[in-house]
Design an enzyme around this catalytic site. Structure first.
Site, PDB file in Angstrom:
ATOM      1  N   CYS A   2       0.860  -1.185   0.000  1.00 52.28           N
ATOM      2  CA  CYS A   2       0.000   0.000   0.000  1.00 52.28           C
ATOM      3  C   CYS A   2       0.891   1.228   0.000  1.00 52.28           C
ATOM      4  O   CYS A   2       2.069   1.154   0.333  1.00 52.28           O
ATOM      5  CB  CYS A   2      -0.862   0.044   1.254  1.00 52.28           C
ATOM      6  SG  CYS A   2      -1.936  -1.382   1.399  1.00 52.28           S
ATOM      7  N   ARG A  27       2.219   1.400  -5.575  1.00 57.28           N
ATOM      8  CA  ARG A  27       2.301   0.476  -4.448  1.00 57.28           C
ATOM      9  C   ARG A  27       0.984  -0.251  -4.188  1.00 57.28           C
ATOM     10  O   ARG A  27       0.926  -1.182  -3.380  1.00 57.28           O
ATOM     11  CB  ARG A  27       2.727   1.239  -3.188  1.00 57.28           C
ATOM     12  CG  ARG A  27       4.043   1.979  -3.348  1.00 57.28           C
ATOM     13  CD  ARG A  27       4.431   2.626  -2.050  1.00 57.28           C
ATOM     14  NE  ARG A  27       4.503   1.665  -0.979  1.00 57.28           N
ATOM     15  CZ  ARG A  27       5.519   0.863  -0.740  1.00 57.28           C
ATOM     16  NH1 ARG A  27       6.588   0.920  -1.495  1.00 57.28           N
ATOM     17  NH2 ARG A  27       5.484   0.011   0.259  1.00 57.28           N
ATOM     18  N   TRP A  66      -3.613  -2.020  -1.760  1.00 56.99           N
ATOM     19  CA  TRP A  66      -3.607  -3.296  -2.471  1.00 56.99           C
ATOM     20  C   TRP A  66      -4.078  -4.300  -1.437  1.00 56.99           C
ATOM     21  O   TRP A  66      -3.372  -4.616  -0.488  1.00 56.99           O
ATOM     22  CB  TRP A  66      -2.206  -3.655  -2.971  1.00 56.99           C
ATOM     23  CG  TRP A  66      -2.239  -4.848  -3.871  1.00 56.99           C
ATOM     24  CD1 TRP A  66      -2.596  -6.128  -3.543  1.00 56.99           C
ATOM     25  CD2 TRP A  66      -1.945  -4.881  -5.258  1.00 56.99           C
ATOM     26  NE1 TRP A  66      -2.538  -6.939  -4.638  1.00 56.99           N
ATOM     27  CE2 TRP A  66      -2.146  -6.213  -5.702  1.00 56.99           C
ATOM     28  CE3 TRP A  66      -1.532  -3.908  -6.180  1.00 56.99           C
ATOM     29  CZ2 TRP A  66      -1.934  -6.601  -7.029  1.00 56.99           C
ATOM     30  CZ3 TRP A  66      -1.321  -4.298  -7.484  1.00 56.99           C
ATOM     31  CH2 TRP A  66      -1.507  -5.628  -7.908  1.00 56.99           C
ATOM     32  N   ASN A  90       0.333   0.429   6.013  1.00 58.82           N
ATOM     33  CA  ASN A  90       0.894  -0.494   5.029  1.00 58.82           C
ATOM     34  C   ASN A  90       1.550  -1.618   5.815  1.00 58.82           C
ATOM     35  O   ASN A  90       2.334  -1.358   6.725  1.00 58.82           O
ATOM     36  CB  ASN A  90       1.937   0.228   4.162  1.00 58.82           C
ATOM     37  CG  ASN A  90       2.657  -0.731   3.229  1.00 58.82           C
ATOM     38  OD1 ASN A  90       2.077  -1.702   2.768  1.00 58.82           O
ATOM     39  ND2 ASN A  90       3.927  -0.464   2.964  1.00 58.82           N
ATOM     40  N   GLY A  91       1.205  -2.850   5.474  1.00 57.78           N
ATOM     41  CA  GLY A  91       1.765  -3.989   6.197  1.00 57.78           C
ATOM     42  C   GLY A  91       0.649  -4.928   6.596  1.00 57.78           C
ATOM     43  O   GLY A  91      -0.498  -4.775   6.173  1.00 57.78           O
ATOM     44  N   GLU A 418       9.814 -14.817 -26.912  1.00 56.50           N
ATOM     45  CA  GLU A 418       9.909 -13.649 -26.047  1.00 56.50           C
ATOM     46  C   GLU A 418      11.264 -12.950 -26.240  1.00 56.50           C
ATOM     47  O   GLU A 418      11.344 -11.722 -26.256  1.00 56.50           O
ATOM     48  CB  GLU A 418       9.694 -14.069 -24.582  1.00 56.50           C
ATOM     49  CG  GLU A 418       9.799 -12.960 -23.549  1.00 56.50           C
ATOM     50  CD  GLU A 418       8.769 -11.835 -23.719  1.00 56.50           C
ATOM     51  OE1 GLU A 418       7.876 -11.940 -24.573  1.00 56.50           O
ATOM     52  OE2 GLU A 418       8.895 -10.827 -23.000  1.00 56.50           O
ATOM     53  N   LYS A 422      11.463  -9.071 -27.395  1.00 56.22           N
ATOM     54  CA  LYS A 422      12.113  -8.062 -26.554  1.00 56.22           C
ATOM     55  C   LYS A 422      13.262  -7.415 -27.312  1.00 56.22           C
ATOM     56  O   LYS A 422      13.472  -6.214 -27.262  1.00 56.22           O
ATOM     57  CB  LYS A 422      12.608  -8.765 -25.288  1.00 56.22           C
ATOM     58  CG  LYS A 422      12.488  -8.008 -24.035  1.00 56.22           C
ATOM     59  CD  LYS A 422      11.244  -8.173 -23.232  1.00 56.22           C
ATOM     60  CE  LYS A 422       9.976  -7.857 -23.970  1.00 56.22           C
ATOM     61  NZ  LYS A 422       8.777  -8.063 -23.151  1.00 56.22           N
ATOM     62  N   GLU A 425      12.067  -5.187 -30.216  1.00 57.97           N
ATOM     63  CA  GLU A 425      11.260  -4.088 -29.699  1.00 57.97           C
ATOM     64  C   GLU A 425      12.112  -2.911 -29.219  1.00 57.97           C
ATOM     65  O   GLU A 425      11.777  -1.758 -29.467  1.00 57.97           O
ATOM     66  CB  GLU A 425      10.415  -4.637 -28.535  1.00 57.97           C
ATOM     67  CG  GLU A 425       9.503  -3.630 -27.881  1.00 57.97           C
ATOM     68  CD  GLU A 425       8.748  -4.239 -26.695  1.00 57.97           C
ATOM     69  OE1 GLU A 425       9.125  -5.327 -26.208  1.00 57.97           O
ATOM     70  OE2 GLU A 425       7.793  -3.600 -26.242  1.00 57.97           O
ATOM     71  N   HIS A 441      12.505 -26.536 -42.684  1.00 57.21           N
ATOM     72  CA  HIS A 441      11.350 -26.383 -43.577  1.00 57.21           C
ATOM     73  C   HIS A 441      11.317 -25.010 -44.246  1.00 57.21           C
ATOM     74  O   HIS A 441      10.278 -24.590 -44.738  1.00 57.21           O
ATOM     75  CB  HIS A 441      10.053 -26.628 -42.793  1.00 57.21           C
ATOM     76  CG  HIS A 441       9.986 -28.004 -42.215  1.00 57.21           C
ATOM     77  ND1 HIS A 441       9.885 -29.126 -42.989  1.00 57.21           N
ATOM     78  CD2 HIS A 441      10.075 -28.432 -40.933  1.00 57.21           C
ATOM     79  CE1 HIS A 441       9.883 -30.201 -42.207  1.00 57.21           C
ATOM     80  NE2 HIS A 441      10.004 -29.798 -40.948  1.00 57.21           N
ATOM     81  N   LYS A 520       2.718   1.714 -23.670  1.00 58.39           N
ATOM     82  CA  LYS A 520       2.593   0.693 -22.619  1.00 58.39           C
ATOM     83  C   LYS A 520       1.224   0.022 -22.662  1.00 58.39           C
ATOM     84  O   LYS A 520       1.094  -1.157 -22.421  1.00 58.39           O
ATOM     85  CB  LYS A 520       2.823   1.362 -21.259  1.00 58.39           C
ATOM     86  CG  LYS A 520       2.830   0.417 -20.090  1.00 58.39           C
ATOM     87  CD  LYS A 520       4.156  -0.305 -19.999  1.00 58.39           C
ATOM     88  CE  LYS A 520       4.159  -1.418 -18.983  1.00 58.39           C
ATOM     89  NZ  LYS A 520       5.049  -2.506 -19.371  1.00 58.39           N
TER      90      LYS A 520
HETATM   91  C1  F6R Z   1       6.232  -6.294 -25.185  1.00 60.57           C
HETATM   92  C2  F6R Z   1       4.993  -5.820 -24.608  1.00 60.57           C
HETATM   93  C3  F6R Z   1       3.755  -5.975 -25.409  1.00 60.57           C
HETATM   94  C4  F6R Z   1       2.559  -6.289 -24.530  1.00 60.57           C
HETATM   95  C5  F6R Z   1       1.269  -6.307 -25.344  1.00 60.57           C
HETATM   96  C6  F6R Z   1       0.070  -6.735 -24.509  1.00 60.57           C
HETATM   97  O1  F6R Z   1       7.331  -6.074 -24.327  1.00 60.57           O
HETATM   98  O2  F6R Z   1       4.973  -5.300 -23.529  1.00 60.57           O
HETATM   99  O3  F6R Z   1       3.913  -6.954 -26.387  1.00 60.57           O
HETATM  100  O4  F6R Z   1       2.774  -7.542 -23.934  1.00 60.57           O
HETATM  101  O5  F6R Z   1       1.030  -5.032 -25.884  1.00 60.57           O
HETATM  102  O6  F6R Z   1      -0.089  -5.915 -23.420  1.00 60.57           O
HETATM  103  P1  F6R Z   1      -0.997  -6.324 -22.201  1.00 60.57           P
HETATM  104  O7  F6R Z   1      -0.342  -7.461 -21.500  1.00 60.57           O
HETATM  105  O8  F6R Z   1      -1.107  -5.099 -21.355  1.00 60.57           O
HETATM  106  O9  F6R Z   1      -2.332  -6.730 -22.768  1.00 60.57           O
END
Ligand code: F6R
Length: 525
Positions: A2, A27, A66, A90-91, A418, A422, A425, A441, A520
């Protein structure tokens, strides 16, 4: 976890509250509340909550929650007030049930915190510091507390095992879970230590132990990042800390659903890779789908499982809505339990990864992998942390060529997918993943001495993978083997592939936290 923020001073309360709550929101973000003489609290996001707040008196104490003890509900949101005493916490208090039984009180919430307010109210003495000392000696567990006593202008505090800092400005003081919550106002702070209690009042303070005032040098952004060069690197390292909180989620009900049903998994990007991890790791009857394709492939699903760290990815949300129209029941796994996805779901599983600021998913991916382990009741926290450490410490290799391929078989293919995502990206270098057995193939024609290959060689499918590795080496490609002990190989390798991408992006002068063209939370189709 929290977040706490409290303020005593002459500034406009609303401004400090807004900034402070947003700063500690990472948090915990299922409920919000404050006390400034009036108790105001609710479930939901800080932004939505703040829209309704017009004026805040000073002093105030505030909280982002949370949930731990007691579900997400307005009555369980902090602050908690009993008589003249209001507390944010918090805790967790381990002996709160025994303490509750000892007090004759009509409880308003299911939290462990309310009992602290009740005890402080019961023993409320003229010298309130004595009261605090007595009450904290009765508590077993962890706490960072900010306390207001009606009729008393001070904000009191106490700390054990969870962070609490004082910000000391000119004629003003702050109490917060994190330095960032008051850094725009003062860079002078005291980091409280376990056993500390006391009060702040405007620019003055009293602590039962002698503590030094420190000065933070740097900007707010730097404070968020701590000593790390990027958020992504910070979040890669935070993977060590999140293991217990991810495993703390009780999956008994969900496990039964997975055992007894066929489930379509819907997700995008990194979350889609987590779906495949779940399939390779478990024996459940699950089928991963890319969210944007799912509407074309969906038949009549009874159950769907949506994975999305943000809970706002439009592709995933649309696919979920389509499946719901067909009568599917929805389980979701998300880091934001008040997200749109969560609101569409019959069951919401919190990812518990803590806030992730870097655009590239790292610790949220790890939390998704750990969810899969939790689902099959494979919860060896110590071993997993050791595996993460190995991933953090392993020396990196250099990628020097124009073409980069990530290969693996079985669950190692998930790592390859992955790893490639990464890498491309955040470095902007084309990187592709293939199942190692598919090379012959078609893709094998791409391989020559201008090719770097990252080969994952964990135990699943290893014997045949070694054969494929030789095929690649024979074409002159530069093969880098990702070698870790078998015990939780996938976990070590995940951390490693994140570091590999991050390190390479920095070498190329890219900003791994904000890769071009990406966001994001992807809320466009
Ligand atoms: C890659 C990345 C994206 C997300 C994707 C889905 O590092 O972050 O590929 O994984 O846009 O995002 P969420 O999980 O928020 O639905």
């Amino acid at each position: 976890m929290c977040g706490i923020i409290g303020y005593s001073g002459d500034r406009e309360g609303l401004e400090v509250l807004k900034y402070g709550l947003k700063a500690v929101e990472y948090r915990g973000y299922d409920s919000v509340g404050y006390y400034d003489g009036t108790l105001v609290k609710d479930v939901g996001k800080v932004d939505d909550f703040l829209k309704k707040v017009e004026k805040v008196n000073v002093p105030f104490i505030a909280h982002t929650r949370w949930a731990t003890h007691g579900g997400v509900s307005p009555k369980n949101a902090h602050p908690h007030k009993v008589g003249k005493i209001t507390v944010v916490h918090n805790g967790t208090i381990e002996n709160y049930k025994e303490l509750k039984e000892q007090l004759n009180h009509n409880w308003n919430s299911e939290t462990d915190t309310e009992v602290i307010a009740a005890l402080l109210d019961k023993y409320n003495e003229e010298n309130f510091l004595e009261t605090i000392k007595k009450v904290i000696s009765m508590l077993k567990g962890t706490f960072a507390l900010a306390i207001i006593r009606d009729g008393d202008p001070k904000i009191y505090f106490a700390k054990k095992d969870t962070p609490l800092l004082l910000g000391i400005g000119e004629n003003e003081s702050f109490i917060a879970s994190d330095l960032i919550a008051f850094l725009p106002y003062t860079n002078k702070f005291i980091r409280l230590e376990d056993g500390d209690f006391g009060y702040v009042y405007k620019g003055t303070y009293w602590i039962n132990n002698k503590r030094e005032i420190k000065e933070f040098e740097g900007n707010v952004e730097a404070a968020f990042k701590g000593s790390y060069e990027t958020f992504m690197l910070k979040e890669i390292h935070e993977q060590l800390d999140i293991v217990p909180q991810v495993f703390s989620v009780d999956l008994s009900e969900i496990r039964d659903i997975f055992k007894n049903n066929r489930i379509d998994i819907i997700s995008a990007g990194t979350s889609y890779h987590a779906a495949w991890y779940l399939k390779y790791l478990t024996n459940y009857d699950v089928q991963p789908y890319v969210a944007s394709e799912y509407p074309y492939l969906m038949r009549d699903p009874e159950w769907i499982f949506a994975i999305s760290q943000s809970g706002e990815t439009i592709d995933t949300i649309k696919a979920v809505k389509k499946a719901k129209e067909k009568g599917a029941k929805v389980i979701s796994l998300t880091n934001y339990i008040s997200s749109t996805l969560a609101s569409l779901s019959d069951y919401v599983i919190p990812l518990n990864a803590g806030i992730e600021i870097g655009v590239a998913a790292t610790k949220t991916f790890m939390a998704q992998l750990l969810f899969a382990h939790n689902l099959i009741e494979d919860r060896n926290i110590d071993e997993i942390k050791e595996a993460i450490k190995r991933g953090l410490e392993a020396p990196l290799f250099d990628i020097k060529r124009e073409k980069v391929f990530f290969l693996g078989r079985a669950i190692n293919y998930v790592l390859a997918m992955e790893g490639a995502l990464k890498f491309k990206e955040i470095t902007y270098i084309p990187a592709e993943a293939f199942p190692a057995g598919e090379m012959k193939h078609g893709p094998l024609s791409l391989f020559d001495d201008n090719t770097d290959v990252v080969f994952f060689l964990g135990p699943q499918g290893r014997d045949l993978a070694k054969v494929n590795l030789e095929e690649v080496e024979a074409r002159g490609a530069h093969v880098h083997k990702v070698i870790f002990p078998d015990q939780y190989y996938t976990i070590s390798a995940t951390v490693f592939l994140q570091r590999l991408a991050h390190d390479h992006a920095l070498k190329l002068g890219r900003d791994p936290d904000k890769p071009r063209n990406l966001a994001k939370s992807v809320t466009v189709e």
